[in-house]
Design a protein around this motif. Structure first.
Motif, PDB file in Angstrom:
ATOM      1  N   HIS A 159       0.869  -1.503  -0.369  1.00  0.00           N
ATOM      2  CA  HIS A 159      -0.023   0.291  -0.433  1.00  0.00           C
ATOM      3  C   HIS A 159       1.262   1.015  -0.205  1.00  0.00           C
ATOM      4  CE1 HIS A 159      -3.415   2.785   0.409  1.00  0.00           C
ATOM      5  NE2 HIS A 159      -2.757   2.999   1.954  1.00  0.00           N
ATOM      6  N   GLU A 160       2.137   1.298   0.351  1.00  0.00           N
ATOM      7  CA  GLU A 160       2.757   2.027   0.806  1.00  0.00           C
ATOM      8  C   GLU A 160       3.446   2.632  -0.599  1.00  0.00           C
ATOM      9  OE1 GLU A 160       3.586  -0.317   2.540  1.00  0.00           O
ATOM     10  OE2 GLU A 160       2.769   0.415   4.111  1.00  0.00           O
ATOM     11  N   GLU A 161       3.586   1.479  -2.295  1.00  0.00           N
ATOM     12  CA  GLU A 161       3.769   1.828  -3.916  1.00  0.00           C
ATOM     13  C   GLU A 161       2.217   3.191  -3.512  1.00  0.00           C
ATOM     14  OE1 GLU A 161       5.244  -0.716  -4.684  1.00  0.00           O
ATOM     15  OE2 GLU A 161       6.871  -1.799  -3.493  1.00  0.00           O
ATOM     16  N   LEU A 162       1.137   3.123  -3.266  1.00  0.00           N
ATOM     17  CA  LEU A 162       0.017   3.568  -3.610  1.00  0.00           C
ATOM     18  C   LEU A 162      -0.552   4.939  -3.013  1.00  0.00           C
ATOM     19  CD1 LEU A 162      -2.178   0.518  -4.461  1.00  0.00           C
ATOM     20  CD2 LEU A 162      -0.226   1.142  -6.150  1.00  0.00           C
ATOM     21  N   GLU A 163       0.346   5.127  -2.583  1.00  0.00           N
ATOM     22  CA  GLU A 163      -0.246   6.038  -1.181  1.00  0.00           C
ATOM     23  C   GLU A 163      -0.153   7.346  -1.780  1.00  0.00           C
ATOM     24  OE1 GLU A 163       2.031   6.446   2.416  1.00  0.00           O
ATOM     25  OE2 GLU A 163       3.416   6.933   1.830  1.00  0.00           O
ATOM     26  N   TYR A 164       0.264   7.443  -2.664  1.00  0.00           N
ATOM     27  CA  TYR A 164       0.721   9.337  -3.373  1.00  0.00           C
ATOM     28  C   TYR A 164      -0.015   9.194  -4.929  1.00  0.00           C
ATOM     29  CZ  TYR A 164       4.442   9.356  -0.266  1.00  0.00           C
ATOM     30  OH  TYR A 164       5.461   9.410   0.760  1.00  0.00           O
ATOM     31  N   SER A 165      -1.206   8.426  -4.750  1.00  0.00           N
ATOM     32  CA  SER A 165      -1.784   8.883  -5.768  1.00  0.00           C
ATOM     33  C   SER A 165      -2.994   8.734  -5.434  1.00  0.00           C
ATOM     34  CB  SER A 165      -1.119   7.935  -7.467  1.00  0.00           C
ATOM     35  OG  SER A 165      -1.401   6.280  -7.279  1.00  0.00           O
ATOM     36  N   HIS A 166      -4.471   8.680  -6.191  1.00  0.00           N
ATOM     37  CA  HIS A 166      -5.774   8.375  -5.481  1.00  0.00           C
ATOM     38  C   HIS A 166      -6.118   6.894  -6.303  1.00  0.00           C
ATOM     39  CE1 HIS A 166      -5.910  11.942  -4.422  1.00  0.00           C
ATOM     40  NE2 HIS A 166      -6.382  12.968  -5.581  1.00  0.00           N
ATOM     41  N   CYS A 167      -6.286   5.970  -4.847  1.00  0.00           N
ATOM     42  CA  CYS A 167      -6.602   4.820  -4.949  1.00  0.00           C
ATOM     43  C   CYS A 167      -8.486   4.164  -4.876  1.00  0.00           C
ATOM     44  CB  CYS A 167      -6.600   3.724  -3.930  1.00  0.00           C
ATOM     45  SG  CYS A 167      -4.821   4.280  -4.051  1.00  0.00           S
ATOM     46  N   LEU A 168      -8.599   2.789  -5.990  1.00  0.00           N
ATOM     47  CA  LEU A 168      -9.617   2.344  -5.467  1.00  0.00           C
ATOM     48  C   LEU A 168      -9.704   1.413  -4.432  1.00  0.00           C
ATOM     49  CD1 LEU A 168     -10.884   1.514  -9.194  1.00  0.00           C
ATOM     50  CD2 LEU A 168     -12.041   3.090  -7.787  1.00  0.00           C
ATOM     51  N   ILE A 169     -10.392   1.767  -3.230  1.00  0.00           N
ATOM     52  CA  ILE A 169      -9.876   1.087  -2.000  1.00  0.00           C
ATOM     53  C   ILE A 169     -11.020  -0.255  -2.372  1.00  0.00           C
ATOM     54  CG2 ILE A 169      -9.669   0.862   0.263  1.00  0.00           C
ATOM     55  CD1 ILE A 169      -9.091   3.413   0.195  1.00  0.00           C
ATOM     56  N   VAL A 170     -11.103  -1.737  -2.181  1.00  0.00           N
ATOM     57  CA  VAL A 170     -11.774  -2.789  -2.344  1.00  0.00           C
ATOM     58  C   VAL A 170     -12.023  -3.577  -1.779  1.00  0.00           C
ATOM     59  CG1 VAL A 170     -12.633  -4.266  -4.244  1.00  0.00           C
ATOM     60  CG2 VAL A 170     -11.483  -2.384  -5.592  1.00  0.00           C
ATOM     61  N   LEU A 171     -13.682  -3.568  -1.097  1.00  0.00           N
ATOM     62  CA  LEU A 171     -13.904  -4.399   0.277  1.00  0.00           C
ATOM     63  C   LEU A 171     -14.296  -5.543  -0.300  1.00  0.00           C
ATOM     64  CD1 LEU A 171     -15.084  -1.744   2.579  1.00  0.00           C
ATOM     65  CD2 LEU A 171     -12.657  -1.768   1.961  1.00  0.00           C
ATOM     66  N   VAL A 172     -13.100  -6.827  -0.451  1.00  0.00           N
ATOM     67  CA  VAL A 172     -13.460  -8.257  -0.589  1.00  0.00           C
ATOM     68  C   VAL A 172     -13.620  -8.976   0.646  1.00  0.00           C
ATOM     69  CG1 VAL A 172     -12.717  -9.667  -1.749  1.00  0.00           C
ATOM     70  CG2 VAL A 172     -11.411  -7.253  -2.350  1.00  0.00           C
ATOM     71  N   PRO A 173     -15.260  -9.398  -0.170  1.00  0.00           N
ATOM     72  CA  PRO A 173     -15.983  -9.956   1.353  1.00  0.00           C
ATOM     73  C   PRO A 173     -14.924 -11.718   0.960  1.00  0.00           C
ATOM     74  CG  PRO A 173     -16.990 -10.248  -0.199  1.00  0.00           C
ATOM     75  CD  PRO A 173     -15.857  -8.678  -0.515  1.00  0.00           C
ATOM     76  N   THR A 174     -14.943 -12.122   2.258  1.00  0.00           N
ATOM     77  CA  THR A 174     -14.602 -13.869   1.547  1.00  0.00           C
ATOM     78  C   THR A 174     -15.451 -15.172   1.333  1.00  0.00           C
ATOM     79  OG1 THR A 174     -15.304 -14.544   3.913  1.00  0.00           O
ATOM     80  CG2 THR A 174     -12.701 -13.556   4.145  1.00  0.00           C
ATOM     81  N   GLY A 175     -14.194 -16.018   0.718  1.00  0.00           N
ATOM     82  CA  GLY A 175     -15.976 -16.643   0.121  1.00  0.00           C
ATOM     83  C   GLY A 175     -16.742 -16.323  -0.993  1.00  0.00           C
ATOM     84  N   ALA A 176     -16.129 -15.548  -0.920  1.00  0.00           N
ATOM     85  CA  ALA A 176     -17.031 -14.403  -2.752  1.00  0.00           C
ATOM     86  C   ALA A 176     -16.429 -15.141  -3.938  1.00  0.00           C
ATOM     87  CB  ALA A 176     -17.100 -13.429  -3.070  1.00  0.00           C
ATOM     88  N   ASP A 177     -17.661 -15.168  -5.010  1.00  0.00           N
ATOM     89  CA  ASP A 177     -17.173 -15.071  -6.494  1.00  0.00           C
ATOM     90  C   ASP A 177     -15.498 -14.332  -6.531  1.00  0.00           C
ATOM     91  OD1 ASP A 177     -16.640 -15.746  -9.141  1.00  0.00           O
ATOM     92  OD2 ASP A 177     -18.745 -15.851  -9.713  1.00  0.00           O
ATOM     93  N   HIS A 178     -14.456 -14.286  -6.969  1.00  0.00           N
ATOM     94  CA  HIS A 178     -13.742 -13.533  -6.875  1.00  0.00           C
ATOM     95  C   HIS A 178     -13.361 -13.262  -8.580  1.00  0.00           C
ATOM     96  CE1 HIS A 178     -11.822 -13.941  -2.774  1.00  0.00           C
ATOM     97  NE2 HIS A 178     -13.264 -13.348  -2.592  1.00  0.00           N
ATOM     98  N   SER A 179     -14.151 -14.033  -9.006  1.00  0.00           N
ATOM     99  CA  SER A 179     -13.669 -13.969 -10.584  1.00  0.00           C
ATOM    100  C   SER A 179     -14.416 -12.762 -11.166  1.00  0.00           C
ATOM    101  CB  SER A 179     -14.175 -15.742 -11.207  1.00  0.00           C
ATOM    102  OG  SER A 179     -15.314 -15.702 -11.232  1.00  0.00           O
ATOM    103  N   THR A 180     -15.545 -13.081 -10.430  1.00  0.00           N
ATOM    104  CA  THR A 180     -17.019 -12.139 -11.039  1.00  0.00           C
ATOM    105  C   THR A 180     -16.914 -10.575 -10.879  1.00  0.00           C
ATOM    106  OG1 THR A 180     -18.222 -13.320 -11.574  1.00  0.00           O
ATOM    107  CG2 THR A 180     -19.137 -11.134 -10.830  1.00  0.00           C
ATOM    108  N   ALA A 181     -15.511 -11.648  -9.681  1.00  0.00           N
ATOM    109  CA  ALA A 181     -15.677  -9.340  -8.936  1.00  0.00           C
ATOM    110  C   ALA A 181     -14.334  -8.175  -9.704  1.00  0.00           C
ATOM    111  CB  ALA A 181     -14.912  -9.170  -7.206  1.00  0.00           C
ATOM    112  N   THR A 182     -13.429  -9.684 -10.059  1.00  0.00           N
ATOM    113  CA  THR A 182     -12.197  -9.376 -10.499  1.00  0.00           C
ATOM    114  C   THR A 182     -12.357  -8.923 -11.945  1.00  0.00           C
ATOM    115  OG1 THR A 182     -11.106 -11.018  -9.739  1.00  0.00           O
ATOM    116  CG2 THR A 182      -9.650  -9.330 -11.502  1.00  0.00           C
ATOM    117  N   ARG A 183     -13.380  -8.763 -12.715  1.00  0.00           N
ATOM    118  CA  ARG A 183     -14.017  -8.298 -13.461  1.00  0.00           C
ATOM    119  C   ARG A 183     -14.831  -6.957 -13.990  1.00  0.00           C
ATOM    120  NH1 ARG A 183     -15.369 -13.513 -14.431  1.00  0.00           N
ATOM    121  NH2 ARG A 183     -17.921 -12.888 -14.043  1.00  0.00           N
ATOM    122  N   GLN A 184     -14.700  -7.144 -12.619  1.00  0.00           N
ATOM    123  CA  GLN A 184     -16.501  -5.851 -12.336  1.00  0.00           C
ATOM    124  C   GLN A 184     -14.650  -4.421 -11.758  1.00  0.00           C
ATOM    125  OE1 GLN A 184     -19.171  -5.940  -9.589  1.00  0.00           O
ATOM    126  NE2 GLN A 184     -20.703  -7.502 -10.886  1.00  0.00           N
TER     127      GLN A 184
END
Length: 210
Positions: free
Chosen positions: A18-43
């Motif tokens: 995260h330190e490498e990203l702190e100087y630019s704006h980020c999308l902070i994505v809250l990823v729940p456990t046990g989810a369909d991460h392939s679908t989340a990744t595409r979105q």
């Protein structure tokens, strides 16, 4: 401000700290456990490419023993997001409080991303509403996530409600005994004094699982 995205999508970027990203704006994505991460990744990929922002993946787990596996999931997810334009980072916090976890990495200008299916607390309030009211930040909502409910989560929910019901029943019994006392100022004072700790215990118990 809450924004909605209804169309499924796709993402890429290398897993940095995260330190490498702190100087630019980020999308902070809250990823729940046990989810369909392939679908989340595409979105997330579609949103990252639309905004041109880097991606900070954030997970929260209650059991420290589950932290390594969740971190591996996020790192794998981050590696699928790799391209020359967008960088990603993966972070896992131990606990149950998404608001506190986000506060540790949120900077003004960041965009918080969660899913419509994510809820929190005993009342199962939408996580997006809780984040917006507590952080006063822009929350972008993606839809279509189908998290799988684990057995441990079911047991936690049952234990939570049993504790909630136990507190109410316990104080109801106490208040019944108080009502049986002779009417007067003492009865009124004891009833008031019994109500205060009842609501206090309910608030504390709810906070443990929020």
């Amino acid at each position: 401000m809450i924004k909605f995205e209804r169309n499924p999508v796709c993402l890429t970027s290398p897993a940095n700290s995260h330190e490498e990203l702190e100087y630019s704006h980020c999308l902070i994505v809250l990823v729940p456990t046990g989810a369909d991460h392939s679908t989340a990744t595409r979105q997330i990929w579609k949103l990252a490419n639309t905004t041109g922002m880097n991606v900070q993946l954030l997970g929260v787990c209650k059991d420290p023993a589950e932290e390594p596996s969740l971190h591996r999931e996020l790192v794998t997810m981050a590696s699928l997001l790799q391209d020359a334009r967008i960088r990603t980072a993966a972070k896992v916090d131990i606990g149950t409080n998404w608001v506190e976890a986000v506060k540790t990495i949120y900077n003004a200008g960041d965009l918080i991303v969660c899913f419509a299916e994510q809820c929190t607390g005993l009342l199962h309030r939408p996580l997006s509403q809780v984040l917006e009211s507590n952080l006063k930040a822009t929350v972008y909502i993606l839809s279509g996530l189908t998290p799988r409910k684990s057995k441990s989560n079911n047991l936690t929910e049952i234990s939570t409600w049993l504790g909630f019901i136990g507190i109410i029943i316990g104080f109801a019994i106490l208040q019944t005994k108080v009502v049986q006392l002779p009417e007067g100022w003492l009865q009124s004072v004891l009833l008031i004094l019994s109500i205060i700790p009842e609501f206090g215990l309910i608030w504390v118990w709810n906070g443990l699982f929020n």
